[in-house]
Design a protein around this motif. Structure first.
Motif, PDB file in Angstrom:
ATOM      1  N   VAL A 216     134.590  11.460  45.375  1.00 18.58           N
ATOM      2  CA  VAL A 216     133.129  11.716  45.745  1.00 18.58           C
ATOM      3  C   VAL A 216     132.810  10.720  46.819  1.00 18.58           C
ATOM      4  CG1 VAL A 216     130.786  12.315  45.199  1.00 18.58           C
ATOM      5  CG2 VAL A 216     132.655  12.918  43.738  1.00 18.58           C
ATOM      6  N   GLU A 217     133.103  10.671  47.917  1.00 20.58           N
ATOM      7  CA  GLU A 217     132.855   9.333  48.962  1.00 20.58           C
ATOM      8  C   GLU A 217     131.412   8.916  49.111  1.00 20.58           C
ATOM      9  OE1 GLU A 217     135.367   9.708  52.264  1.00 20.58           O
ATOM     10  OE2 GLU A 217     137.185   9.814  51.004  1.00 20.58           O
ATOM     11  N   ASP A 218     130.536   9.815  48.986  1.00 19.31           N
ATOM     12  CA  ASP A 218     129.082   9.497  49.591  1.00 19.31           C
ATOM     13  C   ASP A 218     128.248   9.344  48.106  1.00 19.31           C
ATOM     14  OD1 ASP A 218     129.185  12.122  48.640  1.00 19.31           O
ATOM     15  OD2 ASP A 218     128.075  13.043  50.588  1.00 19.31           O
ATOM     16  N   ASP A 219     128.675   9.083  47.056  1.00 18.84           N
ATOM     17  CA  ASP A 219     127.981   8.712  46.109  1.00 18.84           C
ATOM     18  C   ASP A 219     127.457   7.559  46.131  1.00 18.84           C
ATOM     19  OD1 ASP A 219     126.299   8.609  43.537  1.00 18.84           O
ATOM     20  OD2 ASP A 219     127.757   9.873  42.442  1.00 18.84           O
TER      21      ASP A 219
ATOM     22  N   ASP B 287     114.191   3.576  51.165  1.00 18.60           N
ATOM     23  CA  ASP B 287     113.691   3.352  50.145  1.00 18.60           C
ATOM     24  C   ASP B 287     114.555   3.999  48.942  1.00 18.60           C
ATOM     25  OD1 ASP B 287     111.364   2.042  50.983  1.00 18.60           O
ATOM     26  OD2 ASP B 287     110.349   3.881  51.153  1.00 18.60           O
ATOM     27  N   GLU B 288     115.634   4.478  49.137  1.00 16.83           N
ATOM     28  CA  GLU B 288     116.434   4.900  48.074  1.00 16.83           C
ATOM     29  C   GLU B 288     116.917   3.822  47.222  1.00 16.83           C
ATOM     30  OE1 GLU B 288     117.520   7.945  47.788  1.00 16.83           O
ATOM     31  OE2 GLU B 288     116.708   8.842  49.762  1.00 16.83           O
ATOM     32  N   LYS B 289     117.023   4.468  45.690  1.00 18.13           N
ATOM     33  CA  LYS B 289     117.420   3.312  44.981  1.00 18.13           C
ATOM     34  C   LYS B 289     118.682   2.636  45.032  1.00 18.13           C
ATOM     35  CE  LYS B 289     116.538   2.790  39.862  1.00 18.13           C
ATOM     36  NZ  LYS B 289     116.462   3.394  38.683  1.00 18.13           N
ATOM     37  N   TYR B 290     119.810   3.389  45.575  1.00 18.73           N
ATOM     38  CA  TYR B 290     121.101   2.601  45.720  1.00 18.73           C
ATOM     39  C   TYR B 290     120.792   1.565  47.060  1.00 18.73           C
ATOM     40  CZ  TYR B 290     121.450   5.615  49.868  1.00 18.73           C
ATOM     41  OH  TYR B 290     121.338   6.230  51.343  1.00 18.73           O
ATOM     42  N   ALA B 291     120.097   2.008  47.841  1.00 19.79           N
ATOM     43  CA  ALA B 291     119.880   1.163  49.052  1.00 19.79           C
ATOM     44  C   ALA B 291     119.331  -0.077  48.537  1.00 19.79           C
ATOM     45  CB  ALA B 291     118.998   1.790  50.127  1.00 19.79           C
ATOM     46  N   GLN B 292     118.138  -0.337  47.543  1.00 20.22           N
ATOM     47  CA  GLN B 292     117.633  -1.362  46.975  1.00 20.22           C
ATOM     48  C   GLN B 292     118.458  -2.066  46.412  1.00 20.22           C
ATOM     49  OE1 GLN B 292     113.995   0.049  45.106  1.00 20.22           O
ATOM     50  NE2 GLN B 292     113.229   1.043  46.945  1.00 20.22           N
ATOM     51  N   SER B 293     119.385  -1.215  45.509  1.00 19.03           N
ATOM     52  CA  SER B 293     120.328  -1.984  44.752  1.00 19.03           C
ATOM     53  C   SER B 293     121.314  -2.661  45.505  1.00 19.03           C
ATOM     54  CB  SER B 293     121.032  -1.011  43.717  1.00 19.03           C
ATOM     55  OG  SER B 293     121.935  -1.712  43.237  1.00 19.03           O
ATOM     56  N   ALA B 294     121.755  -2.134  46.682  1.00 22.22           N
ATOM     57  CA  ALA B 294     122.804  -2.746  47.428  1.00 22.22           C
ATOM     58  C   ALA B 294     122.313  -4.024  48.304  1.00 22.22           C
ATOM     59  CB  ALA B 294     123.263  -1.673  48.448  1.00 22.22           C
ATOM     60  N   THR B 295     121.172  -3.904  48.575  1.00 25.71           N
ATOM     61  CA  THR B 295     120.685  -4.975  49.233  1.00 25.71           C
ATOM     62  C   THR B 295     120.341  -6.088  48.283  1.00 25.71           C
ATOM     63  OG1 THR B 295     118.524  -4.113  49.079  1.00 25.71           O
ATOM     64  CG2 THR B 295     119.524  -3.791  51.124  1.00 25.71           C
ATOM     65  N   ILE B 296     119.724  -5.791  47.185  1.00 28.51           N
ATOM     66  CA  ILE B 296     119.567  -7.212  46.340  1.00 28.51           C
ATOM     67  C   ILE B 296     120.938  -7.603  45.625  1.00 28.51           C
ATOM     68  CG2 ILE B 296     118.928  -7.345  43.738  1.00 28.51           C
ATOM     69  CD1 ILE B 296     116.781  -5.169  44.156  1.00 28.51           C
ATOM     70  N   GLN B 297     121.881  -6.696  45.542  1.00 36.16           N
ATOM     71  CA  GLN B 297     123.369  -7.181  45.049  1.00 36.16           C
ATOM     72  C   GLN B 297     123.877  -7.977  46.237  1.00 36.16           C
ATOM     73  OE1 GLN B 297     125.786  -5.170  42.312  1.00 36.16           O
ATOM     74  NE2 GLN B 297     124.357  -3.308  42.722  1.00 36.16           N
ATOM     75  N   LEU B 298     123.907  -7.436  47.533  1.00 36.20           N
ATOM     76  CA  LEU B 298     124.490  -8.259  48.682  1.00 36.20           C
ATOM     77  C   LEU B 298     123.833  -9.798  48.929  1.00 36.20           C
ATOM     78  CD1 LEU B 298     125.082  -5.387  51.285  1.00 36.20           C
ATOM     79  CD2 LEU B 298     126.981  -6.939  50.351  1.00 36.20           C
ATOM     80  N   VAL B 299     122.352  -9.748  48.728  1.00 36.60           N
ATOM     81  CA  VAL B 299     121.993 -11.019  48.877  1.00 36.60           C
ATOM     82  C   VAL B 299     122.260 -11.963  47.567  1.00 36.60           C
ATOM     83  CG1 VAL B 299     119.558 -11.996  48.713  1.00 36.60           C
ATOM     84  CG2 VAL B 299     120.147 -10.222  49.866  1.00 36.60           C
TER      85      VAL B 299
ATOM     86  N   ALA C 190     132.701  -5.860  48.939  1.00 32.03           N
ATOM     87  CA  ALA C 190     133.457  -4.438  49.791  1.00 32.03           C
ATOM     88  C   ALA C 190     132.863  -3.276  49.294  1.00 32.03           C
ATOM     89  CB  ALA C 190     135.008  -4.654  49.534  1.00 32.03           C
ATOM     90  N   SER C 191     132.521  -3.217  47.959  1.00 34.68           N
ATOM     91  CA  SER C 191     132.089  -2.080  47.374  1.00 34.68           C
ATOM     92  C   SER C 191     130.857  -1.582  48.220  1.00 34.68           C
ATOM     93  CB  SER C 191     132.095  -1.841  45.980  1.00 34.68           C
ATOM     94  OG  SER C 191     131.482  -0.783  45.239  1.00 34.68           O
ATOM     95  N   LEU C 192     130.054  -2.680  48.198  1.00 33.66           N
ATOM     96  CA  LEU C 192     128.610  -2.268  48.769  1.00 33.66           C
ATOM     97  C   LEU C 192     128.636  -2.354  50.150  1.00 33.66           C
ATOM     98  CD1 LEU C 192     126.848  -5.269  46.417  1.00 33.66           C
ATOM     99  CD2 LEU C 192     126.461  -2.941  46.268  1.00 33.66           C
ATOM    100  N   GLU C 193     129.673  -2.956  50.725  1.00 34.32           N
ATOM    101  CA  GLU C 193     129.864  -2.772  52.180  1.00 34.32           C
ATOM    102  C   GLU C 193     130.407  -1.404  52.645  1.00 34.32           C
ATOM    103  OE1 GLU C 193     129.998  -7.304  53.696  1.00 34.32           O
ATOM    104  OE2 GLU C 193     131.723  -6.440  53.421  1.00 34.32           O
ATOM    105  N   SER C 194     130.679  -0.620  51.709  1.00 36.54           N
ATOM    106  CA  SER C 194     131.122   0.759  51.896  1.00 36.54           C
ATOM    107  C   SER C 194     130.077   1.636  52.161  1.00 36.54           C
ATOM    108  CB  SER C 194     131.741   1.455  50.798  1.00 36.54           C
ATOM    109  OG  SER C 194     133.049   0.676  50.464  1.00 36.54           O
ATOM    110  N   ILE C 195     128.991   1.343  51.967  1.00 39.89           N
ATOM    111  CA  ILE C 195     127.679   2.069  52.254  1.00 39.89           C
ATOM    112  C   ILE C 195     127.186   1.772  53.754  1.00 39.89           C
ATOM    113  CG2 ILE C 195     125.270   2.574  51.516  1.00 39.89           C
ATOM    114  CD1 ILE C 195     125.854   1.065  48.880  1.00 39.89           C
ATOM    115  N   PRO C 196     127.151   2.990  54.426  1.00 37.34           N
ATOM    116  CA  PRO C 196     126.834   2.398  55.861  1.00 37.34           C
ATOM    117  C   PRO C 196     125.570   1.657  55.888  1.00 37.34           C
ATOM    118  CG  PRO C 196     127.244   4.977  55.311  1.00 37.34           C
ATOM    119  CD  PRO C 196     127.220   4.232  53.856  1.00 37.34           C
ATOM    120  N   PHE C 197     125.525   0.649  56.708  1.00 39.07           N
ATOM    121  CA  PHE C 197     124.866  -0.325  57.011  1.00 39.07           C
ATOM    122  C   PHE C 197     123.357   0.261  57.166  1.00 39.07           C
ATOM    123  CE2 PHE C 197     122.437  -4.026  58.937  1.00 39.07           C
ATOM    124  CZ  PHE C 197     122.667  -4.896  57.907  1.00 39.07           C
TER     125      PHE C 197
END
Lengths: 219, 356
Positions: A53-56, A133-145, A120-127
């Motif tokens: 499931v690539e887009d989860d 405001d999606e929850k995954y987007a907030q998590s991804a930015t927090i984790q990348l930072v 790399a896992s987080l960078e798999s989400i399109p920039f």
């Protein structure tokens, strides 16, 4: 009476024989494993799930946390130190000093490999999706930072221990720090520290950024 | 032919069960909880009105109970949390979150005033249970704190009659107040915490008490023998669903069933009961979280002990009935999460009733 009794007994047997375990989905299983301190178990679940499931994107965030946990990072402590800068770290606005206290004692190439996998896992989400405001987007930015400066700090540790080439390492550190500033969203404490650290690096003598960084880090 | 009917019956029943999930009543008697919460066939005192009103017409006594009952609930982990607070270990917020992860906070109160007669009953009640929990990893891999509460109150009236032979039919009319605030905040998202501080309407809106009017219908087959009784119950809760004002989510219609076998003498009895709630899966929960079963022993009409399984976790408790007063204690574990073992909360209940 006998019939009703039979129905009752059959019902009882029927209920008792039912498979009473709710089928958890892959993310629930992985989340449960992570909360039970089984990062490897979570990774083993999420990697094949993401392939199917690539887009989860929530799963990518969860996988990143699993890799970071396997690397030995205590995400809760790091996050809280960032929210309460007077707690944890050494109170300095130098990003390396801030992170050093949270690196595992046995920081090694395996640590770096896991942090690279988390990033790399987080960078798999399109920039382009990160600034939402999606929850995954907030998590991804927090984790990348968090993970990008941590990667820089881990590389520094490896350079100093001789496990990483200095030339390649300095470039990788700069790339990680600059990447931190590119993450969208409200500026985090760690991003401010990265900004200040980069400004200090720029003020050091040297012809190239790598030379100025080496000067700043005394290596 | 008979075999065929049995098979069809079992297949239909199995299909329903496989789809099923559970829903907990807004009010339960603590001694019933000690017996695994299986109360559809036989509940204690005022809980009859909430569990299955058809039980009202069972028995010969016209006057059954008038009384007041108070219950205090305390999460097992809340004790550890309180001890850590007393020790000053949570001065740093980092410790606080970790402590809530280790020791969720759960407290509660429940009160009722009720009158039960043969064929009819009336009760007013209030129940409030706040809960604070946290986990290191939420569904997107970050630490999360969750604050929620269940607040229910109102008045219920029950009517029952026996249709023929051993079959009883009951109806509960209920006017309910309900509030179920539920707020999850990522520890890693200071902006969300700040937004909540600046504009707490998200929480206050959820915390508003909604009002709703609904009704339940119950059927009970009761075969009385010596020394063995058998009961079989079917109940429809919130017929057509009970809706609430103030944007509170409705109570969905659920169908539940239960059986009971009771071995009894003149003053003592031992009951074995098994309930499965929400057969049609309105709340989308697993079978283990819809299953309630246990044993209840009453000795000389004065002392009771009970044990069972409540949503897949063990329960036990005891009560003493001293004529006009009842005291008791119960321990049980309730699943607050989505699946068994997700977010269990072990809870002590202490209760006292005054009545006749």
């Amino acid at each position: 009476m006998k019939k009703i009794f039979m129905i009752g007994i059959l019902m009882f047997g029927l209920f008792s024989c039912q498979d009473d375990s709710q089928e958890l989905n892959a993310k629930q299983k992985a989340e449960k494993a992570l909360n039970n301190n089984d990062a490897q178990g979570a990774i083993d679940i999420l990697v094949p799930y993401i392939e199917s499931v690539e887009d989860d994107y929530e799963a990518y965030c969860l996988l990143a946390s699993a890799y970071a946990t396997r690397a030995g990072l205590d995400i809760l402590s790091i996050i809280q130190s960032q929210m309460n800068p007077q707690e944890g770290g050494d109170g300095s606005d130098d990003v390396f000093s801030q992170i050093e206290a949270f690196l595992p004692d046995d920081t090694s190439e395996e640590t770096l490999a896991d942090i690279n996998l988390a990033i790399a896992s987080l960078e798999s989400i399109p920039f382009a999706l990160l600034d939402s405001d999606e929850k995954y987007a907030q998590s991804a930015t927090i984790q990348l930072v968090l993970y990008l400066p941590i990667r820089a700090s881990v590389i520094l540790v490896l350079i100093r221990s001789g496990a990483y080439s200095t030339t390649e390492g300095l470039s990788a550190i700069l790339e990680s720090l600059q990447g931190t500033l590119a993450i969208p969203g409200e500026t985090a404490v760690l991003q401010e520290a990265v900004q200040k650290t980069l400004e200090r690096i720029e003020s050091r003598p040297g012809e190239t950024q790598e030379e100025r960084l080496a000067n700043y880090l005394n290596i | 032919m008979k075999k065929g009917i049995y098979i069809i019956y079992m297949l239909i029943f199995q299909a329903i069960v496989l789809m099923a999930k559970t829903h907990e009543p807004v009010y339960q008697d603590p001694f019933d909880i000690a017996a695994g919460g299986a109360s559809l066939s036989r509940a204690s005192k005022e809980a009859i009105l909430f569990s299955n009103p058809a039980q009202l017409s069972v028995g010969s006594r016209i006057y059954r109970w008038v009384g007041l009952q108070n219950t205090f609930a305390l999460g097992k982990d809340s004790l550890e949390f309180a001890q850590s607070l007393a020790g000053g270990e949570s001065e740093e917020s980092g410790n606080f979150v970790q402590q809530v992860i280790d020791s969720p906070v759960h407290i509660g109160i429940q009160s009722s005033l009720s009158v039960l007669l043969r064929n009819m009953g009336f009760a007013t009640f209030l129940r409030a249970e706040p809960d604070i929990s946290a986990k290191a990893y939420d569904e997107v891999g970050l630490p999360q704190i969750r604050a929620r509460a269940e607040v229910y109150g109102g008045a219920v009236a029950g009517l029952a009659t026996h249709l023929w032979q051993q079959l009883h039919l009951g109806l509960t009319l209920k006017y309910l107040y309900k509030s179920e605030p539920d707020l999850s905040i990522s520890v890693a998202d200071p902006a969300a915490i700040q937004r909540l501080q600046e504009d707490p309407s998200a929480l206050t809106n959820q915390a508003q008490l909604g009002q709703g009017l609904g009704y339940d219908v119950g059927l009970l087959y009761f075969y009385q023998g010596k020394p063995l009784d058998f009961r079989f119950a079917i109940k429809v809760d919130d017929v057509g669903q009970t809706t609430f004002t103030k944007d509170q989510t409705p109570f969905l219609q659920t169908v539940s069933t239960g059986i009971l076998l009771s071995l009894h003498g003149s003053t003592s009895s031992i009951d074995f009961a098994y309930d499965v709630r929400d057969l049609m899966g309105a709340y989308d929960r697993s079978l283990s979280l819809r299953s309630y079963y246990g044993v209840k022993a009453l000795m000389l009409g004065r002392l009771g002990v009970a044990a069972g399984m409540y949503e897949g976790s063990p329960t036990y408790g005891a009560l003493v009935d001293l004529f006009a007063m009842r005291f008791g204690a119960t321990f049980y574990t309730r699943e607050m999460g989505e699946y068994l073992g997700d977010d269990p909360r072990s809870i002590y209940l202490a209760y006292m009733a005054v009545g006749w």
